[in-house]
Design an enzyme around this catalytic site. Structure first.
Site, PDB file in Angstrom:
ATOM      1  N   ASN A 239       0.856  -1.180   0.000  1.00 16.48           N
ATOM      2  CA  ASN A 239       0.000   0.000   0.000  1.00 16.48           C
ATOM      3  C   ASN A 239       0.891   1.229   0.000  1.00 16.48           C
ATOM      4  O   ASN A 239       1.894   1.287   0.728  1.00 16.48           O
ATOM      5  CB  ASN A 239      -0.909   0.031   1.227  1.00 16.48           C
ATOM      6  CG  ASN A 239      -1.804   1.266   1.237  1.00 16.48           C
ATOM      7  OD1 ASN A 239      -2.809   1.320   0.537  1.00 16.48           O
ATOM      8  ND2 ASN A 239      -1.441   2.272   2.019  1.00 16.48           N
TER       9      ASN A 239
ATOM     10  N   ASP B 249      -5.221  21.413   9.875  1.00 16.54           N
ATOM     11  CA  ASP B 249      -5.618  20.435   8.864  1.00 16.54           C
ATOM     12  C   ASP B 249      -6.416  21.098   7.745  1.00 16.54           C
ATOM     13  O   ASP B 249      -6.617  22.306   7.732  1.00 16.54           O
ATOM     14  CB  ASP B 249      -6.385  19.262   9.490  1.00 16.54           C
ATOM     15  CG  ASP B 249      -7.731  19.664  10.077  1.00 16.54           C
ATOM     16  OD1 ASP B 249      -8.402  20.523   9.486  1.00 16.54           O
ATOM     17  OD2 ASP B 249      -8.122  19.110  11.118  1.00 16.54           O
TER      18      ASP B 249
END
Length: 503
Positions: free
Chosen positions: A171, A284
């Site tokens: 991944n 964020d």
């Protein structure tokens, strides 16, 4: 085509889209402040050549415009990204060809997959310098701290590479890492991400999870890693499909993982299941500081890098940011896939100002009553990344969904809130969304801004105002004759109409 970071930087410089900064700059707050101002203005990429406390230059804002992302993917216009999406749609749900031309097209896509297979590099540039054991000091990397309330220094554009201990499937994701000590960092990933799943499987087997961080890679590979499309293909193969040829990989020095051979840096380490440290808070993508959260601890035991390496970074926050530009490009790639999933959808748009996924505008070729509501419900379930979309606005196909003035007009002239707005309460939701009353649960709203038909309405809809086509064609022919040839009607300054948009 540029197939490593250096090649892309050279391409940007040749096109006048790179500024070299030789003045001394601080990676603590200053680099992000400069870059943020450049992002707001749609300015060029930046290469800071004199970074306080570091031996390596810092590249930032390389993907700060959609134009530059197109260049990274060997394209010139965003519309070309839909061609790539058509390939991925064909691979995702292949249909038996009904015509010879369809069979030929599918054969071409399969040939592209063959060409996209990763290659092997036996003299990888990323391993020209090897640092191991007690010599490792992550503080030598010019890690930035973007915001004054951030908990520490971070890695933001590293490819985080792990492998499933059962299947061996790798991944590749893009996750934030926080510096904790000279040789440790915490990695912040959502529980649904591939790296988190691999860690859970390693814990069940009683094993450590091997993890490699590739820094300073071809931006095209970053785009592939950021593409959450449910196709049973690896991110390396995606990158090969994006670029037209396979990514060159090499095996890590100390791990059984493969990494991009042309990366600037490779960090090699392990995670012991259950070993965590507090991570955050950090700014964020929502435009706020996130919370403090226990996150897996990565212990690094080897660093390799190229000679005279470059360090690539970015940061999150309220748009425009590089992540928003990437999302706009991915929006184009998703479009053919979404059309295949929901046939009535003609186009869709995820506005950057809506954080690139919180609000979606979709246009449909409306044929029957209730179709707009059906399209909105289908959109939410079409692809996993649309799960957290709060608002879906459905308009007719003749509305330009990328023109907010047309969309607002459609909402204002075609919507009766009591009839055309529907809400789904308490659905699974983004834990970073502070607007939700309950963490992980939130509502969704659909807005039908299409022209209504019986039995949606019991009265006739008014005829839209349109120019006489013959007169419009005549004016087109005589536009220069009027002495108006220097006025370009397609270049409109929205601020002339009451908006306050920084140009």
């Amino acid at each position: 085509m540029a197939r490593d970071l250096r090649g892309f930087i050279k391409q940007l410089e040749q096109r006048g889209q790179l500024r070299r900064i030789s003045s001394l700059v601080d990676p603590d707050l200053e680099i992000a402040e400069i870059s943020n101002r450049m992002l707001q203005a749609g300015g060029p990429a930046l290469l800071f050549e004199n970074v306080k406390g570091a031996k390596f230059p810092v590249a930032i804002n390389l993907m700060g415009t959609v134009e530059r992302i197109c260049w990274a993917m060997n394209m010139e216009q965003p519309q070309e990204l839909e061609t790539l999406g058509e390939k991925l749609a064909m691979l995702q749900q292949p249909k038996p060809p009904k015509k010879i031309s369809q069979a030929i097209d599918f054969g071409k896509v399969l040939f592209d997959v063959v060409k996209a297979k990763p290659g092997k590099s036996f003299l990888p540039p990323c391993q020209q310098i090897v640092i191991e054991g007690d010599e490792i000091d992550l503080n030598t990397l010019p890690l930035i701290r973007p915001y004054p309330g951030d908990a520490g220094k971070i890695i933001t554009l590293g490819l985080v590479i792990t492998r499933d201990c059962e299947t061996g499937t790798p991944n590749v994701g893009v996750y934030r890492l926080q510096l904790q000590s000279n040789n440790t960092m915490t990695v912040h990933w959502l529980s649904v991400r591939g790296g988190a799943r691999h860690l859970r499987k390693a814990a069940e087997k009683g094993k450590k999870l091997e993890i490699a961080i590739a820094l300073g890679v071809d931006p095209l590979i970053i785009m592939a890693a950021a593409t959450p499309i449910p196709v049973d293909l690896s991110e390396w193969l995606f990158a090969g499909l994006y670029g037209g040829s396979g990514v060159q990989l090499t095996k890590c020095k100390t791990l059984d993982l493969e990494v991009p051979a042309d990366a600037e840096f490779i960090l090699e380490g392990t995670i012991t299941p259950g070993e965590v440290l507090p991570d955050g808070p950090f700014g964020d993508h929502m435009g706020y500081y996130g919370g403090l959260e226990d996150s897996p601890l990565v212990r690094f035991h080897c660093i390799t890098h190229r000679k005279d390496p470059l360090y690539l970074t970015t940061f999150s926050g309220r748009p425009p940011k590089e992540e928003a530009m990437m999302a706009i490009a991915l929006n184009r790639i998703y479009t053919p896939i979404l059309r295949q999933q929901v046939s009535e959808i003609t186009d869709f748009f995820l506005p950057m100002e809506a954080l690139s996924y919180k609000a979606a505008i979709i246009s449909i070729d409306k044929a029957y009553p209730g179709q707009a509501r059906r399209a909105a419900l289908a959109f939410w379930s079409a692809l996993p990344q649309f799960t957290y979309t709060k608002f879906v606005i459905v308009v007719d196909k003749d509305i330009n969904i990328r023109d907010p003035r047309q969309v607002v007009w459609a909402i204002s002239s075609k919507v009766d809130p009591s009839r055309d707005v529907f809400i789904l309460p308490e659905t699974p939701f983004d834990t970073l969304d502070f607007a939700s009353e309950k963490v992980g649960l939130g509502g969704r709203m659909g807005i039908d801004a299409t022209t209504k038909m019986y039995p949606e309405t019991n009265h006739e809809w008014g005829e839209p105002l349109e120019s006489d086509p013959d007169v419009a064609a005549m004016v087109d022919r005589r536009w220069v004759e009027y002495g108006l040839g220097d006025i370009i009607l397609t270049e409109v300054n929205a601020n002339l109409f009451g908006y306050d948009i920084i140009q």
